[in-house]
Design a protein around this motif. Sequence first.
Motif, PDB file in Angstrom:
ATOM      1  N   MET A  65       2.127  38.324  66.596  1.00 53.12           N
ATOM      2  CA  MET A  65       3.037  37.598  65.718  1.00 53.12           C
ATOM      3  C   MET A  65       3.785  36.505  66.473  1.00 53.12           C
ATOM      4  O   MET A  65       4.135  35.474  65.895  1.00 53.12           O
ATOM      5  CB  MET A  65       4.017  38.569  65.061  1.00 53.12           C
ATOM      6  CG  MET A  65       3.365  39.510  64.056  1.00 53.12           C
ATOM      7  SD  MET A  65       2.372  38.660  62.795  1.00 53.12           S
ATOM      8  CE  MET A  65       3.615  37.641  62.001  1.00 53.12           C
ATOM      9  N   GLY A  66       4.031  36.720  67.761  1.00 56.01           N
ATOM     10  CA  GLY A  66       4.622  35.658  68.563  1.00 56.01           C
ATOM     11  C   GLY A  66       3.716  34.435  68.611  1.00 56.01           C
ATOM     12  O   GLY A  66       4.173  33.289  68.541  1.00 56.01           O
ATOM     13  N   TRP A  67       2.421  34.687  68.710  1.00 53.66           N
ATOM     14  CA  TRP A  67       1.435  33.594  68.733  1.00 53.66           C
ATOM     15  C   TRP A  67       1.370  32.885  67.386  1.00 53.66           C
ATOM     16  O   TRP A  67       1.421  31.656  67.307  1.00 53.66           O
ATOM     17  CB  TRP A  67       0.068  34.154  69.101  1.00 53.66           C
ATOM     18  CG  TRP A  67      -0.982  33.107  69.316  1.00 53.66           C
ATOM     19  CD1 TRP A  67      -1.856  32.623  68.389  1.00 53.66           C
ATOM     20  CD2 TRP A  67      -1.250  32.388  70.529  1.00 53.66           C
ATOM     21  NE1 TRP A  67      -2.664  31.663  68.944  1.00 53.66           N
ATOM     22  CE2 TRP A  67      -2.319  31.498  70.259  1.00 53.66           C
ATOM     23  CE3 TRP A  67      -0.699  32.433  71.814  1.00 53.66           C
ATOM     24  CZ2 TRP A  67      -2.835  30.653  71.231  1.00 53.66           C
ATOM     25  CZ3 TRP A  67      -1.232  31.595  72.783  1.00 53.66           C
ATOM     26  CH2 TRP A  67      -2.270  30.719  72.493  1.00 53.66           C
ATOM     27  N   TYR A  68       1.297  33.666  66.299  1.00 49.54           N
ATOM     28  CA  TYR A  68       1.149  33.068  64.972  1.00 49.54           C
ATOM     29  C   TYR A  68       2.416  32.341  64.519  1.00 49.54           C
ATOM     30  O   TYR A  68       2.334  31.253  63.940  1.00 49.54           O
ATOM     31  CB  TYR A  68       0.781  34.145  63.933  1.00 49.54           C
ATOM     32  CG  TYR A  68      -0.487  34.897  64.247  1.00 49.54           C
ATOM     33  CD1 TYR A  68      -1.558  34.278  64.892  1.00 49.54           C
ATOM     34  CD2 TYR A  68      -0.632  36.245  63.915  1.00 49.54           C
ATOM     35  CE1 TYR A  68      -2.724  34.978  65.193  1.00 49.54           C
ATOM     36  CE2 TYR A  68      -1.792  36.952  64.193  1.00 49.54           C
ATOM     37  CZ  TYR A  68      -2.829  36.309  64.843  1.00 49.54           C
ATOM     38  OH  TYR A  68      -3.974  37.002  65.142  1.00 49.54           O
ATOM     39  N   THR A  69       3.583  32.936  64.768  1.00 52.39           N
ATOM     40  CA  THR A  69       4.824  32.273  64.339  1.00 52.39           C
ATOM     41  C   THR A  69       5.065  30.992  65.113  1.00 52.39           C
ATOM     42  O   THR A  69       5.815  30.121  64.657  1.00 52.39           O
ATOM     43  CB  THR A  69       6.042  33.203  64.509  1.00 52.39           C
ATOM     44  OG1 THR A  69       6.112  33.669  65.869  1.00 52.39           O
ATOM     45  CG2 THR A  69       5.965  34.398  63.563  1.00 52.39           C
ATOM     46  N   GLY A  70       4.403  30.840  66.256  1.00 59.00           N
ATOM     47  CA  GLY A  70       4.525  29.604  67.020  1.00 59.00           C
ATOM     48  C   GLY A  70       4.032  28.384  66.255  1.00 59.00           C
ATOM     49  O   GLY A  70       4.444  27.251  66.551  1.00 59.00           O
TER      50      GLY A  70
END
Length: 256
Positions: A65-70
């Motif tokens: 989710m850290g990757w996607y919310t980026g």
Amino acid sequence: MSITTFLHELKFRNEVLYVFGWVCWLAVAICGVLICTTHTNVLGINAWYKPLKFFLSTAIFVWSMGWYTGYFGNTTAVVWYSWGMVVLFCFEDGYVAIQAARGQLSHFNVSTPVYAGLYSMMAIGAVGISLWTGLIGLSFFRNDFPDLPPAYLWSIRLGLLIFVLFSMQGLAMGARLTHTVGGDMTSAGMPITNWSRIYGDLRIAHFLGMHALQILPILAFYVVQNVRGIIAVALIYGLLTTAIFVQALQGKPFLK
């Protein structure tokens, strides 16, 4: 992309979830040591296997989710979501770890009013994680991302959709106060996962559905690089996972 490059980019995209992921990886390592050095059992297996699995799953989830919310940038909604996940998972995983240390069940434990209350709070927290992540999923559907390959974008959308559906499937276990159908939770299980080899086990579909969040985007990025293909893969994946869920409800083991 090398691991070093991935981690550097992940930190840039969402530092909160990047750091929290490392905390979870450290907890995984500690649980691994405790499995080797302690003999406290819950339901016939070492008590620290369960928190190890929860911390591992959390680490993978928050980094994903850290990757996607980026892709949204450092917006207020992303900041609130990130810190919300930290708070909710600290409670969820922390309670699992504390109960493991005490040799007590965390899930399905309603043996005292305190345990029943804490278990209800865990259920509320899990629903909060699912629904809040679902809002992120809606944002991916509502917005265009012209810089992203279309198949990859659809894999994120569909991965989030399947994740939410099968994370909420956990309510089926909560309502039954067991993850096993057709027998008790102490039945013989597979190594590490402890999924039942004798009865139906609702955790398997739960696990597979939630990790569509990683599997579909990886397939779309490296293998199935067209929209129709990734939609077909997501549909097949969702149907197979649903079939495994139905099989478990019938009391049949995934593998004997």
